[in-house]
Scaffold this motif. Structure first.
Motif, PDB file in Angstrom:
ATOM      1  N   PRO A 311       1.004  -1.033   0.138  1.00  0.00           N
ATOM      2  CA  PRO A 311      -0.175   0.105   0.154  1.00  0.00           C
ATOM      3  C   PRO A 311       1.176   0.798   0.268  1.00  0.00           C
ATOM      4  CG  PRO A 311      -0.532  -1.656   1.114  1.00  0.00           C
ATOM      5  CD  PRO A 311       0.633  -2.126   1.120  1.00  0.00           C
ATOM      6  N   GLY A 312       0.745   2.021  -0.491  1.00  0.00           N
ATOM      7  CA  GLY A 312       0.908   3.457  -0.701  1.00  0.00           C
ATOM      8  C   GLY A 312       1.643   3.394  -1.994  1.00  0.00           C
ATOM      9  N   ASP A 313       2.543   2.166  -2.345  1.00  0.00           N
ATOM     10  CA  ASP A 313       3.538   2.315  -3.915  1.00  0.00           C
ATOM     11  C   ASP A 313       2.692   3.443  -4.955  1.00  0.00           C
ATOM     12  OD1 ASP A 313       4.743   0.989  -2.633  1.00  0.00           O
ATOM     13  OD2 ASP A 313       4.428  -1.069  -3.466  1.00  0.00           O
ATOM     14  N   VAL A 314       3.396   2.917  -6.497  1.00  0.00           N
ATOM     15  CA  VAL A 314       2.956   3.592  -7.321  1.00  0.00           C
ATOM     16  C   VAL A 314       3.232   2.963  -8.500  1.00  0.00           C
ATOM     17  CG1 VAL A 314       2.283   6.107  -9.581  1.00  0.00           C
ATOM     18  CG2 VAL A 314       2.913   5.972  -6.197  1.00  0.00           C
ATOM     19  N   VAL A 315       2.372   1.704  -9.212  1.00  0.00           N
ATOM     20  CA  VAL A 315       2.635   1.181 -10.371  1.00  0.00           C
ATOM     21  C   VAL A 315       2.341   2.077 -11.330  1.00  0.00           C
ATOM     22  CG1 VAL A 315       1.967  -0.595 -11.584  1.00  0.00           C
ATOM     23  CG2 VAL A 315       1.921  -0.545  -8.806  1.00  0.00           C
ATOM     24  N   ARG A 316       3.438   2.431 -12.633  1.00  0.00           N
ATOM     25  CA  ARG A 316       3.150   2.665 -13.436  1.00  0.00           C
ATOM     26  C   ARG A 316       2.741   0.854 -15.273  1.00  0.00           C
ATOM     27  NH1 ARG A 316       4.829   7.167 -16.172  1.00  0.00           N
ATOM     28  NH2 ARG A 316       6.101   7.895 -14.017  1.00  0.00           N
ATOM     29  N   HIS A 317       1.588   1.040 -15.630  1.00  0.00           N
ATOM     30  CA  HIS A 317       1.304   0.498 -16.741  1.00  0.00           C
ATOM     31  C   HIS A 317       1.567   0.788 -17.861  1.00  0.00           C
ATOM     32  CE1 HIS A 317      -2.234  -0.656 -13.442  1.00  0.00           C
ATOM     33  NE2 HIS A 317      -2.147   0.359 -13.040  1.00  0.00           N
ATOM     34  N   VAL A 318       1.186  -0.248 -18.454  1.00  0.00           N
ATOM     35  CA  VAL A 318       1.778  -0.522 -20.701  1.00  0.00           C
ATOM     36  C   VAL A 318       1.080   1.164 -20.908  1.00  0.00           C
ATOM     37  CG1 VAL A 318       0.845  -1.156 -22.710  1.00  0.00           C
ATOM     38  CG2 VAL A 318       1.679  -2.949 -20.291  1.00  0.00           C
ATOM     39  N   GLY A 319       1.740   2.126 -21.489  1.00  0.00           N
ATOM     40  CA  GLY A 319       1.141   2.999 -22.679  1.00  0.00           C
ATOM     41  C   GLY A 319       1.723   4.456 -20.864  1.00  0.00           C
ATOM     42  N   GLY A 320       1.950   4.368 -19.344  1.00  0.00           N
ATOM     43  CA  GLY A 320       2.430   4.926 -19.202  1.00  0.00           C
ATOM     44  C   GLY A 320       1.638   5.607 -17.984  1.00  0.00           C
ATOM     45  N   ARG A 321       0.295   5.438 -17.673  1.00  0.00           N
ATOM     46  CA  ARG A 321      -0.696   5.067 -16.603  1.00  0.00           C
ATOM     47  C   ARG A 321      -0.069   4.909 -15.891  1.00  0.00           C
ATOM     48  NH1 ARG A 321      -6.095   7.964 -16.390  1.00  0.00           N
ATOM     49  NH2 ARG A 321      -7.624   7.156 -14.268  1.00  0.00           N
ATOM     50  N   THR A 322      -0.170   6.014 -14.167  1.00  0.00           N
ATOM     51  CA  THR A 322      -0.023   5.218 -13.459  1.00  0.00           C
ATOM     52  C   THR A 322      -1.537   4.635 -12.024  1.00  0.00           C
ATOM     53  OG1 THR A 322       0.225   7.438 -12.351  1.00  0.00           O
ATOM     54  CG2 THR A 322       2.552   6.872 -13.518  1.00  0.00           C
ATOM     55  N   THR A 323      -0.806   4.042 -11.324  1.00  0.00           N
ATOM     56  CA  THR A 323      -2.095   3.677  -9.518  1.00  0.00           C
ATOM     57  C   THR A 323      -1.083   3.680  -8.469  1.00  0.00           C
ATOM     58  OG1 THR A 323      -3.318   2.554 -12.004  1.00  0.00           O
ATOM     59  CG2 THR A 323      -3.672   2.011  -9.150  1.00  0.00           C
ATOM     60  N   GLU A 324      -1.835   4.658  -7.510  1.00  0.00           N
ATOM     61  CA  GLU A 324      -1.587   4.536  -6.051  1.00  0.00           C
ATOM     62  C   GLU A 324      -2.215   3.148  -5.688  1.00  0.00           C
ATOM     63  OE1 GLU A 324      -1.714   7.314  -2.021  1.00  0.00           O
ATOM     64  OE2 GLU A 324      -3.191   7.178  -3.713  1.00  0.00           O
ATOM     65  N   VAL A 325      -2.209   2.169  -5.044  1.00  0.00           N
ATOM     66  CA  VAL A 325      -1.679   1.364  -4.677  1.00  0.00           C
ATOM     67  C   VAL A 325      -2.612   1.698  -3.330  1.00  0.00           C
ATOM     68  CG1 VAL A 325      -1.634  -1.060  -3.739  1.00  0.00           C
ATOM     69  CG2 VAL A 325      -0.521  -0.375  -6.431  1.00  0.00           C
ATOM     70  N   ARG A 326      -4.358   1.328  -2.447  1.00  0.00           N
ATOM     71  CA  ARG A 326      -4.050   1.617  -1.077  1.00  0.00           C
ATOM     72  C   ARG A 326      -4.352   0.481  -0.821  1.00  0.00           C
ATOM     73  NH1 ARG A 326      -7.506   7.116  -1.906  1.00  0.00           N
ATOM     74  NH2 ARG A 326      -6.168   8.495  -2.666  1.00  0.00           N
ATOM     75  N   ASN A 327      -4.516  -1.015  -1.627  1.00  0.00           N
ATOM     76  CA  ASN A 327      -5.229  -2.070  -1.373  1.00  0.00           C
ATOM     77  C   ASN A 327      -4.314  -2.845  -2.214  1.00  0.00           C
ATOM     78  OD1 ASN A 327      -6.190  -4.735  -0.742  1.00  0.00           O
ATOM     79  ND2 ASN A 327      -7.979  -3.528   0.222  1.00  0.00           N
ATOM     80  N   THR A 328      -3.739  -4.146  -1.858  1.00  0.00           N
ATOM     81  CA  THR A 328      -3.291  -5.237  -1.926  1.00  0.00           C
ATOM     82  C   THR A 328      -3.712  -6.355  -2.500  1.00  0.00           C
ATOM     83  OG1 THR A 328      -2.157  -6.398  -0.568  1.00  0.00           O
ATOM     84  CG2 THR A 328      -0.361  -5.027  -1.755  1.00  0.00           C
ATOM     85  N   ASP A 329      -5.270  -5.884  -1.953  1.00  0.00           N
ATOM     86  CA  ASP A 329      -6.233  -7.306  -2.618  1.00  0.00           C
ATOM     87  C   ASP A 329      -6.180  -6.850  -3.509  1.00  0.00           C
ATOM     88  OD1 ASP A 329      -7.048  -9.758  -2.611  1.00  0.00           O
ATOM     89  OD2 ASP A 329      -8.557  -9.035  -0.763  1.00  0.00           O
ATOM     90  N   ALA A 330      -6.197  -5.919  -4.021  1.00  0.00           N
ATOM     91  CA  ALA A 330      -7.508  -5.242  -5.443  1.00  0.00           C
ATOM     92  C   ALA A 330      -6.222  -5.597  -6.231  1.00  0.00           C
ATOM     93  CB  ALA A 330      -7.607  -3.456  -5.490  1.00  0.00           C
ATOM     94  N   GLU A 331      -6.309  -6.137  -6.147  1.00  0.00           N
ATOM     95  CA  GLU A 331      -4.903  -6.582  -8.232  1.00  0.00           C
ATOM     96  C   GLU A 331      -5.106  -7.133  -9.421  1.00  0.00           C
ATOM     97  OE1 GLU A 331      -6.841 -10.499  -7.330  1.00  0.00           O
ATOM     98  OE2 GLU A 331      -5.997  -9.526  -5.448  1.00  0.00           O
ATOM     99  N   GLY A 332      -6.971  -7.166  -9.428  1.00  0.00           N
ATOM    100  CA  GLY A 332      -6.931  -8.401 -10.857  1.00  0.00           C
ATOM    101  C   GLY A 332      -7.270  -7.159 -11.734  1.00  0.00           C
ATOM    102  N   ARG A 333      -8.027  -6.147 -11.492  1.00  0.00           N
ATOM    103  CA  ARG A 333      -8.010  -4.364 -12.006  1.00  0.00           C
ATOM    104  C   ARG A 333      -5.992  -3.781 -12.140  1.00  0.00           C
ATOM    105  NH1 ARG A 333     -11.258  -1.514  -7.827  1.00  0.00           N
ATOM    106  NH2 ARG A 333     -11.704  -3.901  -7.362  1.00  0.00           N
ATOM    107  N   LEU A 334      -5.398  -4.477 -11.963  1.00  0.00           N
ATOM    108  CA  LEU A 334      -3.948  -3.764 -12.122  1.00  0.00           C
ATOM    109  C   LEU A 334      -3.493  -4.236 -13.011  1.00  0.00           C
ATOM    110  CD1 LEU A 334      -2.337  -3.431  -8.565  1.00  0.00           C
ATOM    111  CD2 LEU A 334      -3.475  -1.541  -9.463  1.00  0.00           C
ATOM    112  N   VAL A 335      -3.808  -5.578 -13.130  1.00  0.00           N
ATOM    113  CA  VAL A 335      -3.724  -6.750 -14.348  1.00  0.00           C
ATOM    114  C   VAL A 335      -4.405  -6.661 -15.191  1.00  0.00           C
ATOM    115  CG1 VAL A 335      -2.461  -8.406 -12.635  1.00  0.00           C
ATOM    116  CG2 VAL A 335      -4.251  -8.993 -13.405  1.00  0.00           C
ATOM    117  N   LEU A 336      -5.172  -6.820 -15.354  1.00  0.00           N
ATOM    118  CA  LEU A 336      -6.269  -6.442 -16.454  1.00  0.00           C
ATOM    119  C   LEU A 336      -6.447  -4.964 -17.544  1.00  0.00           C
ATOM    120  CD1 LEU A 336      -9.676  -7.380 -14.758  1.00  0.00           C
ATOM    121  CD2 LEU A 336      -8.391  -8.762 -16.830  1.00  0.00           C
ATOM    122  N   ALA A 337      -6.066  -4.183 -16.508  1.00  0.00           N
ATOM    123  CA  ALA A 337      -5.492  -3.021 -16.981  1.00  0.00           C
ATOM    124  C   ALA A 337      -4.110  -3.087 -17.885  1.00  0.00           C
ATOM    125  CB  ALA A 337      -4.383  -1.323 -16.294  1.00  0.00           C
ATOM    126  N   ASP A 338      -3.554  -3.892 -17.224  1.00  0.00           N
ATOM    127  CA  ASP A 338      -1.685  -3.303 -17.912  1.00  0.00           C
ATOM    128  C   ASP A 338      -2.772  -4.888 -19.628  1.00  0.00           C
ATOM    129  OD1 ASP A 338      -0.064  -2.689 -17.023  1.00  0.00           O
ATOM    130  OD2 ASP A 338       0.515  -4.053 -15.971  1.00  0.00           O
TER     131      ASP A 338
END
Length: 493
Positions: A311-338
């Motif tokens: 929690p607190g990390d910032v993830v950079r996706h394919v294409g450059g859009r970024t996501t602040e991680v507030r809950n590591t159990d909301a992981e599915g949307r992070l892989v789908l985004a890529d």
């Protein structure tokens, strides 16, 4: 065993007295079945032993008004009863589709064949021998020689085989099923099919491609993540190229935001969306559909360790859009985004459909039997709902227009990134809103199958465990040509 379909109000088919071998007195079976009181309610079952004759057991099964759902219930109940009798020597089930209520055409034959195979599905890993299985199911239809009926029966067999493969993938325990294993299963299954290519991206390729969400989610596991891309393009394919993106979390502990023990027990099924999109492509290739389609599965194991994302990390996706991680159990949307961004930017997608066991909120909203469907285009939503009706898989369309959910977009705001991954309730809708920017304006549908991806008990063609839900809907949509509206402006970079 002979199954006799009993229609609404106890209606019996005209062929009944000729069904036994050797012949019985006219009206014997009809009278015996009428005496059981079976009123034809779908799924109702009564047994009529026929001593000294073949078949030795006649089973009356309610088929109601002989709609497709009623027919699936009739077939599933008969198959399960026959499987029970198989342990006592029965080897064959005869399933007549002439109900006397409505004629059985190609649609009914396909539904019956699919159901017979899927209702008899089992997954076991036991030390003792498995129970004896039914050896043969004969589906009897009046127009069995009609080419359309023959084709429907073949489509039913191939569809059921692909769905059964999806169920196998979902049901395999996660001590076996890691991202590498899943990728190998896809290669083994699809290798050699005409028009199919399979590409597996490992950690180095994922880093080079900017798959920050997949790498973050899979970073805590000793089993590195993979992205599997399975494409089918026949020579007859036109310019349309839908890409199906599946969540492939092979086990989900929740990561640093760890789940309870009870919340983890079924998490081997958290890759059911990935299994569904792979099964749809598998079936499309085996049926040689004249449409190009690609399945992309983002596979990772979400585990807590010293290398986990936090929690607190910032993830950079394919294409450059970024996501602040507030809950590591909301992981599915992070892989789908890529996956969505890669499909749009690199795979030439003309439409996107993602499938995922994404939110508990969807199961709360619609229960365990119905999936949620969000779509950016009415035509795509209507086409998928029509396909779902033919497939017998219930979906309910959820709102995604600004008039309904525009005020929720502010919940995705982050002071340090383009969005945050845990924007709060209504959880299924805010998850869809999180994913939408990664589609770049392409026609897009999001299928949240958190409820029906696994069944707690047998029902119709569903068997306890992984269901393969959504594979048949996607296949029926592809069979119809994967219709969508023409896309508006698309952002590819």
């Amino acid at each position: 065993m002979l199954a006799v379909p009993v229609g609404a109000k106890g209606a019996l088919p005209e062929w009944l007295t000729a069904a036994a071998e050797p012949p019985v007195d006219p009206g014997f079976l009809a009278g015996a079945l009428a005496d059981t009181g079976n009123g034809g309610k779908p799924g109702g079952i009564t047994n009529v032993p026929v001593p000294g004759r073949r078949p030795r057991s006649v089973v009356a099964v309610g088929v109601g008004d002989a709609t497709l759902p009623d027919l699936r219930s009739y077939v599933a109940v008969a198959v399960r009863r026959a499987q029970t009798l198989a342990e006592h020597g029965a080897r064959r089930l005869v399933l007549p589709l002439d109900t006397g209520v409505a004629p059985a055409g190609a649609d009914e034959v396909r539904a019956a064949v699919e159901t017979a195979l899927l209702a008899g599905y089992r997954f076991r890993q036991t030390s003792t021998p498995h129970p004896v299985r039914l050896a043969e199911v004969t589906v009897v239809a009046a127009d069995a020689g009609d080419p359309a009926v023959v084709a429907a029966a073949r489509a039913g067999r191939l569809t059921a085989a692909s769905v059964a493969w999806a169920r196998d993938l979902v049901n395999t325990p996660s001590d076996t099923k890691d991202p590498g294993w899943l990728a190998a299963q896809v290669v083994d299954r699809l290798r050699g099919l005409a028009g199919v290519t399979v590409t597996v991206l490992g950690p180095a390729e994922l880093a080079a491609g900017g798959f920050g969400g997949v790498l973050a989610v899979g970073g805590g596991s000793a089993s590195p993540p993979r992205v599997v891309v399975a494409s089918y393009r026949p020579p007859s394919a036109g310019p349309a190229h839908p890409v199906l993106v599946g969540k492939g979390i092979t086990f989900d502990t929740g990561g640093i935001s760890i789940k309870t023990n009870a919340g983890m027990r079924e998490m081997k099924t958290d890759m059911a969306g990935g299994a569904a999109v792979l099964a749809a492509v598998d079936a499309a290739a085996r049926l040689q559909l004249p449409v190009a389609v690609t399945a992309l599965v983002a596979a990772a194991e979400n585990s807590p360790s010293g290398t986990s994302y936090r929690p607190g990390d910032v993830v950079r996706h394919v294409g450059g859009r970024t996501t602040e991680v507030r809950n590591t159990d909301a992981e599915g949307r992070l892989v789908l985004a890529d996956g969505l961004a890669h499909a749009r930017r690199e795979l030439g997608a003309t439409a996107l459909v993602d499938v995922a066991t994404l939110t508990g909120a969807m199961k709360t909203a619609l229960g365990a039997r119905t999936a949620g469907l969000y779509a950016s285009a009415d035509g795509l939503a209507d086409a998928l709902l029509t396909a779902a009706g033919h497939a017998g898989e219930p979906f309910w369309r959820m709102p995604l227009t600004d008039a309904h959910v525009g005020h929720l977009r502010a919940q995705l705001d982050s002071p340090v990134a383009d969005a945050n991954n845990a924007p709060g309730n209504p959880g299924s809708t805010t998850a869809a809103l999180f994913l939408q920017p990664f589609t770049g304006g392409l026609p897009w549908a999001h299928l949240d199958i958190a409820g029906p991806a696994r069944a707690g008990s047998d029902d119709a063609d569903l068997v306890k465990g992984g269901t393969g839900f959504a594979a048949r809907t996607l296949l029926r949509w592809l069979e119809a040509g994967a219709p969508v509206e023409l896309p508006g402006p698309v952002i590819r970079d």
